[in-house]
Design a protein around this motif. Structure first.
Motif, PDB file in Angstrom:
ATOM      1  N   ASP A   1      68.481  72.589  14.321  1.00  0.00           N
ATOM      2  CA  ASP A   1      68.040  71.280  14.827  1.00  0.00           C
ATOM      3  C   ASP A   1      67.436  71.387  16.228  1.00  0.00           C
ATOM      4  O   ASP A   1      67.727  70.583  17.108  1.00  0.00           O
ATOM      5  CB  ASP A   1      69.197  70.269  14.829  1.00  0.00           C
ATOM      6  CG  ASP A   1      69.692  69.955  13.429  1.00  0.00           C
ATOM      7  OD1 ASP A   1      68.871  69.968  12.493  1.00  0.00           O
ATOM      8  OD2 ASP A   1      70.906  69.704  13.275  1.00  0.00           O
ATOM      9  N   LEU A   2      66.577  72.360  16.420  1.00  0.00           N
ATOM     10  CA  LEU A   2      65.911  72.572  17.706  1.00  0.00           C
ATOM     11  C   LEU A   2      65.054  71.366  18.046  1.00  0.00           C
ATOM     12  O   LEU A   2      64.230  70.935  17.232  1.00  0.00           O
ATOM     13  CB  LEU A   2      65.050  73.830  17.642  1.00  0.00           C
ATOM     14  CG  LEU A   2      64.405  74.275  18.945  1.00  0.00           C
ATOM     15  CD1 LEU A   2      65.458  74.875  19.870  1.00  0.00           C
ATOM     16  CD2 LEU A   2      63.329  75.288  18.670  1.00  0.00           C
ATOM     17  N   GLN A   3      65.256  70.809  19.248  1.00  0.00           N
ATOM     18  CA  GLN A   3      64.508  69.628  19.679  1.00  0.00           C
ATOM     19  C   GLN A   3      64.091  69.775  21.131  1.00  0.00           C
ATOM     20  O   GLN A   3      64.836  70.329  21.944  1.00  0.00           O
ATOM     21  CB  GLN A   3      65.360  68.367  19.542  1.00  0.00           C
ATOM     22  CG  GLN A   3      65.748  68.052  18.125  1.00  0.00           C
ATOM     23  CD  GLN A   3      66.623  66.808  18.054  1.00  0.00           C
ATOM     24  OE1 GLN A   3      66.912  66.172  19.054  1.00  0.00           O
ATOM     25  NE2 GLN A   3      67.044  66.468  16.852  1.00  0.00           N
ATOM     26  N   LEU A   4      62.916  69.242  21.442  1.00  0.00           N
ATOM     27  CA  LEU A   4      62.457  69.203  22.829  1.00  0.00           C
ATOM     28  C   LEU A   4      63.307  68.235  23.627  1.00  0.00           C
ATOM     29  O   LEU A   4      63.693  67.171  23.130  1.00  0.00           O
ATOM     30  CB  LEU A   4      61.007  68.720  22.899  1.00  0.00           C
ATOM     31  CG  LEU A   4      59.903  69.735  22.744  1.00  0.00           C
ATOM     32  CD1 LEU A   4      58.556  69.037  22.753  1.00  0.00           C
ATOM     33  CD2 LEU A   4      59.955  70.793  23.804  1.00  0.00           C
ATOM     34  N   SER A   5      63.567  68.588  24.846  1.00  0.00           N
ATOM     35  CA  SER A   5      64.285  67.720  25.774  1.00  0.00           C
ATOM     36  C   SER A   5      63.279  67.170  26.775  1.00  0.00           C
ATOM     37  O   SER A   5      62.194  67.724  26.935  1.00  0.00           O
ATOM     38  CB  SER A   5      65.357  68.546  26.501  1.00  0.00           C
ATOM     39  OG  SER A   5      65.872  67.848  27.603  1.00  0.00           O
ATOM     40  N   ASP A   6      63.625  66.108  27.462  1.00  0.00           N
ATOM     41  CA  ASP A   6      62.775  65.584  28.526  1.00  0.00           C
ATOM     42  C   ASP A   6      62.965  66.377  29.820  1.00  0.00           C
ATOM     43  O   ASP A   6      62.204  66.221  30.762  1.00  0.00           O
ATOM     44  CB  ASP A   6      63.087  64.109  28.786  1.00  0.00           C
ATOM     45  CG  ASP A   6      62.631  63.222  27.643  1.00  0.00           C
ATOM     46  OD1 ASP A   6      61.675  63.600  26.938  1.00  0.00           O
ATOM     47  OD2 ASP A   6      63.240  62.151  27.445  1.00  0.00           O
ATOM     48  N   ARG A   7      63.976  67.207  29.848  1.00  0.00           N
ATOM     49  CA  ARG A   7      64.311  67.978  31.043  1.00  0.00           C
ATOM     50  C   ARG A   7      63.285  69.085  31.286  1.00  0.00           C
ATOM     51  O   ARG A   7      63.008  69.899  30.419  1.00  0.00           O
ATOM     52  CB  ARG A   7      65.707  68.570  30.879  1.00  0.00           C
ATOM     53  CG  ARG A   7      66.218  69.271  32.084  1.00  0.00           C
ATOM     54  CD  ARG A   7      67.644  69.725  31.864  1.00  0.00           C
ATOM     55  NE  ARG A   7      68.141  70.363  33.059  1.00  0.00           N
ATOM     56  CZ  ARG A   7      69.418  70.564  33.290  1.00  0.00           C
ATOM     57  NH1 ARG A   7      70.321  70.183  32.410  1.00  0.00           N
ATOM     58  NH2 ARG A   7      69.802  71.163  34.387  1.00  0.00           N
ATOM     59  N   ILE A   8      62.735  69.122  32.487  1.00  0.00           N
ATOM     60  CA  ILE A   8      61.741  70.121  32.895  1.00  0.00           C
ATOM     61  C   ILE A   8      62.481  71.258  33.607  1.00  0.00           C
ATOM     62  O   ILE A   8      63.475  71.022  34.284  1.00  0.00           O
ATOM     63  CB  ILE A   8      60.709  69.487  33.862  1.00  0.00           C
ATOM     64  CG1 ILE A   8      60.039  68.267  33.242  1.00  0.00           C
ATOM     65  CG2 ILE A   8      59.680  70.503  34.318  1.00  0.00           C
ATOM     66  CD1 ILE A   8      59.115  68.546  32.102  1.00  0.00           C
ATOM     67  N   PHE A   9      61.969  72.480  33.454  1.00  0.00           N
ATOM     68  CA  PHE A   9      62.557  73.606  34.190  1.00  0.00           C
ATOM     69  C   PHE A   9      61.480  74.356  34.955  1.00  0.00           C
ATOM     70  O   PHE A   9      60.302  74.295  34.612  1.00  0.00           O
ATOM     71  CB  PHE A   9      63.313  74.553  33.250  1.00  0.00           C
ATOM     72  CG  PHE A   9      62.448  75.323  32.291  1.00  0.00           C
ATOM     73  CD1 PHE A   9      61.880  76.546  32.645  1.00  0.00           C
ATOM     74  CD2 PHE A   9      62.211  74.844  31.005  1.00  0.00           C
ATOM     75  CE1 PHE A   9      61.097  77.256  31.752  1.00  0.00           C
ATOM     76  CE2 PHE A   9      61.428  75.551  30.102  1.00  0.00           C
ATOM     77  CZ  PHE A   9      60.868  76.759  30.481  1.00  0.00           C
ATOM     78  N   ALA A  10      61.890  75.030  36.014  1.00  0.00           N
ATOM     79  CA  ALA A  10      60.998  75.917  36.762  1.00  0.00           C
ATOM     80  C   ALA A  10      61.274  77.335  36.263  1.00  0.00           C
ATOM     81  O   ALA A  10      62.414  77.666  35.908  1.00  0.00           O
ATOM     82  CB  ALA A  10      61.285  75.819  38.253  1.00  0.00           C
ATOM     83  N   ARG A  11      60.243  78.157  36.227  1.00  0.00           N
ATOM     84  CA  ARG A  11      60.427  79.535  35.769  1.00  0.00           C
ATOM     85  C   ARG A  11      61.443  80.240  36.677  1.00  0.00           C
ATOM     86  O   ARG A  11      61.330  80.221  37.893  1.00  0.00           O
ATOM     87  CB  ARG A  11      59.102  80.283  35.766  1.00  0.00           C
ATOM     88  CG  ARG A  11      59.221  81.619  35.043  1.00  0.00           C
ATOM     89  CD  ARG A  11      57.880  82.232  34.822  1.00  0.00           C
ATOM     90  NE  ARG A  11      57.760  83.393  35.680  1.00  0.00           N
ATOM     91  CZ  ARG A  11      56.834  84.319  35.548  1.00  0.00           C
ATOM     92  NH1 ARG A  11      55.909  84.198  34.635  1.00  0.00           N
ATOM     93  NH2 ARG A  11      56.796  85.337  36.347  1.00  0.00           N
ATOM     94  N   SER A  12      62.410  80.851  36.062  1.00  0.00           N
ATOM     95  CA  SER A  12      63.509  81.487  36.778  1.00  0.00           C
ATOM     96  C   SER A  12      63.104  82.840  37.350  1.00  0.00           C
ATOM     97  O   SER A  12      62.386  83.602  36.700  1.00  0.00           O
ATOM     98  CB  SER A  12      64.692  81.681  35.829  1.00  0.00           C
ATOM     99  OG  SER A  12      65.692  82.466  36.440  1.00  0.00           O
ATOM    100  N   PRO A  13      63.608  83.182  38.531  1.00  0.00           N
ATOM    101  CA  PRO A  13      63.386  84.528  39.062  1.00  0.00           C
ATOM    102  C   PRO A  13      64.068  85.603  38.202  1.00  0.00           C
ATOM    103  O   PRO A  13      63.719  86.772  38.274  1.00  0.00           O
ATOM    104  CB  PRO A  13      63.984  84.497  40.461  1.00  0.00           C
ATOM    105  CG  PRO A  13      64.472  83.121  40.704  1.00  0.00           C
ATOM    106  CD  PRO A  13      64.301  82.316  39.465  1.00  0.00           C
ATOM    107  N   ALA A  14      64.995  85.191  37.356  1.00  0.00           N
ATOM    108  CA  ALA A  14      65.669  86.137  36.453  1.00  0.00           C
ATOM    109  C   ALA A  14      64.749  86.588  35.316  1.00  0.00           C
ATOM    110  O   ALA A  14      65.026  87.584  34.651  1.00  0.00           O
ATOM    111  CB  ALA A  14      66.929  85.502  35.869  1.00  0.00           C
ATOM    112  N   PHE A  15      63.652  85.870  35.113  1.00  0.00           N
ATOM    113  CA  PHE A  15      62.719  86.214  34.046  1.00  0.00           C
ATOM    114  C   PHE A  15      61.698  87.228  34.532  1.00  0.00           C
ATOM    115  O   PHE A  15      60.969  86.980  35.497  1.00  0.00           O
ATOM    116  CB  PHE A  15      62.006  84.966  33.521  1.00  0.00           C
ATOM    117  CG  PHE A  15      60.920  85.262  32.530  1.00  0.00           C
ATOM    118  CD1 PHE A  15      61.206  85.871  31.319  1.00  0.00           C
ATOM    119  CD2 PHE A  15      59.601  84.945  32.802  1.00  0.00           C
ATOM    120  CE1 PHE A  15      60.201  86.155  30.401  1.00  0.00           C
ATOM    121  CE2 PHE A  15      58.591  85.210  31.899  1.00  0.00           C
ATOM    122  CZ  PHE A  15      58.896  85.821  30.696  1.00  0.00           C
ATOM    123  N   ASP A  16      61.646  88.373  33.882  1.00  0.00           N
ATOM    124  CA  ASP A  16      60.655  89.408  34.166  1.00  0.00           C
ATOM    125  C   ASP A  16      59.827  89.607  32.903  1.00  0.00           C
ATOM    126  O   ASP A  16      60.332  90.148  31.915  1.00  0.00           O
ATOM    127  CB  ASP A  16      61.331  90.711  34.566  1.00  0.00           C
ATOM    128  CG  ASP A  16      60.341  91.827  34.861  1.00  0.00           C
ATOM    129  OD1 ASP A  16      59.114  91.590  34.800  1.00  0.00           O
ATOM    130  OD2 ASP A  16      60.802  92.945  35.149  1.00  0.00           O
TER     131      ASP A  16
END
Length: 129
Positions: free
Chosen positions: A98-113
């Motif tokens: 049941d994957l659904q889009l949320s209204d919550r926005i995120f900033a790209r994490s420094p943990a992501f390489d």
């Protein structure tokens, strides 16, 4: 002669197609993959059931492994709790129910390489900086 041709066109349905006013529906992809791709492109969180619990994820990358789609995501909450550390977790897309889009926005994490060897070779889409 012209009337016979016009009658033949009407009979065969050609005139109906020529003057059709409504738009022909366009086939759109369905399922969780388009939802995931939109979430990554727009940097919006997703919500889903995963391993019997509820998760809110910030998906940073989608990639292919062994013919299946996986995502690399920061877990925002798992069953309402915030994780102790921020890290990129790997989730099989088929396991996110049941994957659904949320209204919550995120900033790209420094943990992501994006060069991470777990997904760099088979990335489908990744969050921009």
């Amino acid at each position: 002669m012209a009337l016979q041709t016009l009658a033949a066109l009407q009979h065969n349905g050609y005139l109906g197609l020529m003057y059709r006013s409504e738009e022909t529906p366009v086939a759109m992809p369905t399922g969780p993959a388009p939802v995931l791709f939109e979430a990554i492109a727009t940097k919006r969180c997703v919500e889903a059931a995963y391993n019997g619990g509820h998760v809110v994820l910030a998906p940073h990358v989608a990639f292919v492994r062994h013919g299946a789609i996986y995502i690399g995501a920061i877990t925002i909450t798992r069953d309402g709790r915030i994780p102790r550390e921020e890290k990129i977790g790997i989730f099989k897309l088929d396991g996110l129910v049941d994957l659904q889009l949320s209204d919550r926005i995120f900033a790209r994490s420094p943990a992501f390489d994006p060069r991470d060897e777990r997904f760099a070779e088979s990335t489908l889409i990744a969050a921009e900086a």
